[in-house]
Design a protein around this motif. Structure first.
Motif, PDB file in Angstrom:
ATOM      1  N   LEU A 151       0.739  -1.104  -0.022  1.00 60.05           N
ATOM      2  CA  LEU A 151      -0.230   0.066   0.015  1.00 60.05           C
ATOM      3  C   LEU A 151       0.917   1.226   0.070  1.00 60.05           C
ATOM      4  CD1 LEU A 151      -2.474  -1.198   3.034  1.00 60.05           C
ATOM      5  CD2 LEU A 151      -2.697  -1.401   0.259  1.00 60.05           C
ATOM      6  N   PRO A 152       0.652   2.275  -1.235  1.00 59.65           N
ATOM      7  CA  PRO A 152       1.354   3.446  -0.844  1.00 59.65           C
ATOM      8  C   PRO A 152       0.761   4.246   0.032  1.00 59.65           C
ATOM      9  CG  PRO A 152      -0.139   3.482  -2.814  1.00 59.65           C
ATOM     10  CD  PRO A 152      -0.408   2.063  -2.197  1.00 59.65           C
ATOM     11  N   ASN A 153       1.528   5.028   0.842  1.00 56.09           N
ATOM     12  CA  ASN A 153       1.226   5.717   2.022  1.00 56.09           C
ATOM     13  C   ASN A 153      -0.038   5.139   2.752  1.00 56.09           C
ATOM     14  OD1 ASN A 153       2.893   7.893   1.511  1.00 56.09           O
ATOM     15  ND2 ASN A 153       1.608   8.422  -0.216  1.00 56.09           N
ATOM     16  N   HIS A 154       0.141   3.831   3.189  1.00 51.96           N
ATOM     17  CA  HIS A 154      -0.712   3.055   4.111  1.00 51.96           C
ATOM     18  C   HIS A 154      -2.257   2.823   3.733  1.00 51.96           C
ATOM     19  CE1 HIS A 154       2.409   4.974   6.815  1.00 51.96           C
ATOM     20  NE2 HIS A 154       2.465   3.671   7.207  1.00 51.96           N
ATOM     21  N   LYS A 155      -2.281   3.482   2.509  1.00 52.68           N
ATOM     22  CA  LYS A 155      -3.669   2.863   2.215  1.00 52.68           C
ATOM     23  C   LYS A 155      -3.869   2.609   0.498  1.00 52.68           C
ATOM     24  CE  LYS A 155      -5.521   7.503   1.704  1.00 52.68           C
ATOM     25  NZ  LYS A 155      -6.786   8.390   2.100  1.00 52.68           N
ATOM     26  N   GLY A 156      -4.747   1.859   0.175  1.00 54.62           N
ATOM     27  CA  GLY A 156      -4.814   1.727  -1.334  1.00 54.62           C
ATOM     28  C   GLY A 156      -6.218   0.712  -1.675  1.00 54.62           C
ATOM     29  N   ARG A 157      -6.331   0.545  -2.787  1.00 51.70           N
ATOM     30  CA  ARG A 157      -7.298  -0.239  -3.157  1.00 51.70           C
ATOM     31  C   ARG A 157      -7.119  -1.633  -3.796  1.00 51.70           C
ATOM     32  NH1 ARG A 157      -9.103   2.468  -6.751  1.00 51.70           N
ATOM     33  NH2 ARG A 157      -8.716   1.170  -8.465  1.00 51.70           N
ATOM     34  N   CYS A 158      -7.309  -2.627  -3.182  1.00 51.28           N
ATOM     35  CA  CYS A 158      -6.954  -4.172  -3.636  1.00 51.28           C
ATOM     36  C   CYS A 158      -7.285  -4.489  -5.143  1.00 51.28           C
ATOM     37  CB  CYS A 158      -7.335  -5.110  -2.708  1.00 51.28           C
ATOM     38  SG  CYS A 158      -6.895  -6.823  -3.153  1.00 51.28           S
ATOM     39  N   GLU A 159      -6.817  -5.185  -5.698  1.00 57.01           N
ATOM     40  CA  GLU A 159      -7.361  -5.513  -7.162  1.00 57.01           C
ATOM     41  C   GLU A 159      -8.723  -6.019  -7.076  1.00 57.01           C
ATOM     42  OE1 GLU A 159      -5.473  -8.150 -10.073  1.00 57.01           O
ATOM     43  OE2 GLU A 159      -3.547  -7.401  -9.240  1.00 57.01           O
ATOM     44  N   CYS A 160      -9.118  -6.622  -5.810  1.00 57.01           N
ATOM     45  CA  CYS A 160     -10.464  -7.156  -5.853  1.00 57.01           C
ATOM     46  C   CYS A 160     -11.538  -6.155  -5.501  1.00 57.01           C
ATOM     47  CB  CYS A 160     -10.579  -8.091  -4.642  1.00 57.01           C
ATOM     48  SG  CYS A 160     -10.318  -7.323  -2.914  1.00 57.01           S
ATOM     49  N   ARG A 178      -2.349   0.122   9.577  1.00 61.11           N
ATOM     50  CA  ARG A 178      -2.363   0.848  10.898  1.00 61.11           C
ATOM     51  C   ARG A 178      -1.424  -0.062  11.552  1.00 61.11           C
ATOM     52  NH1 ARG A 178      -7.976   2.058  11.152  1.00 61.11           N
ATOM     53  NH2 ARG A 178      -8.262   4.269  10.417  1.00 61.11           N
ATOM     54  N   GLY A 179      -0.805   0.681  12.449  1.00 55.61           N
ATOM     55  CA  GLY A 179       0.357  -0.098  13.609  1.00 55.61           C
ATOM     56  C   GLY A 179       1.101  -1.048  12.758  1.00 55.61           C
ATOM     57  N   GLY A 180       1.905  -0.490  11.797  1.00 54.38           N
ATOM     58  CA  GLY A 180       2.970  -1.343  11.346  1.00 54.38           C
ATOM     59  C   GLY A 180       2.331  -1.849  10.055  1.00 54.38           C
ATOM     60  N   ARG A 181       1.915  -3.076   9.967  1.00 55.57           N
ATOM     61  CA  ARG A 181       1.837  -3.928   8.823  1.00 55.57           C
ATOM     62  C   ARG A 181       0.300  -4.432   8.654  1.00 55.57           C
ATOM     63  NH1 ARG A 181       6.729  -7.955   8.097  1.00 55.57           N
ATOM     64  NH2 ARG A 181       5.788  -8.098   6.162  1.00 55.57           N
ATOM     65  N   VAL A 182      -0.288  -4.181   9.821  1.00 62.17           N
ATOM     66  CA  VAL A 182      -1.750  -4.700   9.876  1.00 62.17           C
ATOM     67  C   VAL A 182      -2.475  -4.057   8.620  1.00 62.17           C
ATOM     68  CG1 VAL A 182      -3.549  -5.208  11.078  1.00 62.17           C
ATOM     69  CG2 VAL A 182      -1.652  -5.714  12.214  1.00 62.17           C
ATOM     70  N   VAL A 183      -3.004  -4.808   7.885  1.00 69.85           N
ATOM     71  CA  VAL A 183      -4.019  -4.362   6.791  1.00 69.85           C
ATOM     72  C   VAL A 183      -5.541  -4.420   7.295  1.00 69.85           C
ATOM     73  CG1 VAL A 183      -4.705  -4.227   4.385  1.00 69.85           C
ATOM     74  CG2 VAL A 183      -2.435  -4.531   5.094  1.00 69.85           C
ATOM     75  N   ASP A 240      -5.780   5.085  -4.326  1.00 67.39           N
ATOM     76  CA  ASP A 240      -5.124   4.555  -5.459  1.00 67.39           C
ATOM     77  C   ASP A 240      -4.808   3.002  -5.446  1.00 67.39           C
ATOM     78  OD1 ASP A 240      -4.343   7.313  -6.129  1.00 67.39           O
ATOM     79  OD2 ASP A 240      -2.691   7.256  -4.670  1.00 67.39           O
ATOM     80  N   ALA A 241      -4.671   2.391  -6.428  1.00 65.99           N
ATOM     81  CA  ALA A 241      -4.417   1.310  -6.467  1.00 65.99           C
ATOM     82  C   ALA A 241      -3.138   0.580  -5.734  1.00 65.99           C
ATOM     83  CB  ALA A 241      -4.658   0.545  -8.075  1.00 65.99           C
ATOM     84  N   ALA A 242      -3.620  -0.480  -4.933  1.00 66.49           N
ATOM     85  CA  ALA A 242      -2.331  -0.870  -4.347  1.00 66.49           C
ATOM     86  C   ALA A 242      -1.773  -1.956  -5.137  1.00 66.49           C
ATOM     87  CB  ALA A 242      -2.824  -1.782  -3.067  1.00 66.49           C
ATOM     88  N   THR A 243      -0.533  -2.254  -4.985  1.00 66.10           N
ATOM     89  CA  THR A 243       0.690  -3.021  -5.821  1.00 66.10           C
ATOM     90  C   THR A 243       0.279  -4.359  -5.219  1.00 66.10           C
ATOM     91  OG1 THR A 243       1.951  -1.256  -5.884  1.00 66.10           O
ATOM     92  CG2 THR A 243       2.915  -3.455  -6.322  1.00 66.10           C
ATOM     93  N   THR A 244      -0.086  -5.194  -6.166  1.00 64.59           N
ATOM     94  CA  THR A 244      -0.257  -6.816  -5.918  1.00 64.59           C
ATOM     95  C   THR A 244       0.900  -7.350  -5.880  1.00 64.59           C
ATOM     96  OG1 THR A 244      -2.751  -6.621  -6.988  1.00 64.59           O
ATOM     97  CG2 THR A 244      -1.447  -8.846  -6.352  1.00 64.59           C
ATOM     98  N   ILE A 245       1.271  -8.046  -4.472  1.00 66.87           N
ATOM     99  CA  ILE A 245       2.615  -8.731  -4.451  1.00 66.87           C
ATOM    100  C   ILE A 245       2.522 -10.098  -4.859  1.00 66.87           C
ATOM    101  CG2 ILE A 245       4.499  -9.185  -3.012  1.00 66.87           C
ATOM    102  CD1 ILE A 245       4.332  -6.398  -3.534  1.00 66.87           C
ATOM    103  N   SER A 246       1.367 -10.757  -4.411  1.00 70.19           N
ATOM    104  CA  SER A 246       1.061 -12.089  -4.766  1.00 70.19           C
ATOM    105  C   SER A 246      -0.549 -12.184  -4.760  1.00 70.19           C
ATOM    106  CB  SER A 246       1.694 -12.965  -3.860  1.00 70.19           C
ATOM    107  OG  SER A 246       0.914 -13.395  -2.448  1.00 70.19           O
TER     108      SER A 246
END
Ligand SMILES: [Zn+2]
Length: 168
Positions: A34-43, A50-55, A68-74
């Motif tokens: 997620l760019p800047n802690h937020k984004g839209r998943c492909e779905c 928040r709090g580090g890595r929790v989405v 913004d669209a999130a980058t899909t890693i897997s």
């Protein structure tokens, strides 16, 4: 007359650095960045870290569209019904995997626990060792991932906000 509006009025804090946070979409299980802690998943699901890595999911669809669209890693995990789950990696030092240890702690607790408490007990009981910087976030994400992947077959259940318990 009016001078060009400077930065004095209505200054917005704009961080030049784009801090990317990686996490797991709770709707589909994709790993996303997620760019800047937020984004839209492909779905289509809006995600907030928040709090580090929790989405987390942002509930409003309207809000999601503005993200913004999130980058899909897997891609989301593919679950083949009826296929036996691969056993977690065997460890030779007598320690359990993080998820196995968490399942044991939650089963012993008999009540929902948050990730921080779960990890504290895993470590206190000597079930698990970690050199990670944010073990509660790691365990939280792993539990979420298992629930997203296995659904009712998961050992874990979401309880009240931020807490988990084991499947009965
Ligand atoms: Zn998704």
């Amino acid at each position: 007359m009016a001078k060009k509006q400077g930065q004095k009025n209505g200054v917005k804090k704009v961080s030049k650095k784009t801090e990317k946070v990686r996490g797991i979409c709770r709707a589909c299980g994709r790993v996303v960045e997620l760019p800047n802690h937020k984004g839209r998943c492909e779905c289509g699901q809006g995600l907030i870290a928040r709090g580090g890595r929790v989405v987390r999911i942002k509930e409003t669809p309207h809000g999601c569209l503005e993200m913004d669209a999130a980058t899909t890693i897997s891609e989301p995990p593919v679950v083949v019904p009826g296929e036996p789950e691969k056993r977690s990696r065997k460890r030779t030092d007598g320690k359990l995997s993080g998820l196995d240890a968490a399942a044991q702690v939650l089963a012993d607790a008999g009540e929902p626990l948050d990730a921080k408490t779960t990890v504290e007990r895993m470590l206190a009981k000597g079930l698990w060792e970690t050199a990670g910087k944010t073990p509660p976030a790691t365990i939280y994400a792993a539990i979420i991932r298992e629930i997203a992947k296995k659904g009712d077959a998961s050992r874990f259940r979401k309880a009240e906000r931020g807490k988990f318990t084991v499947a009965k």
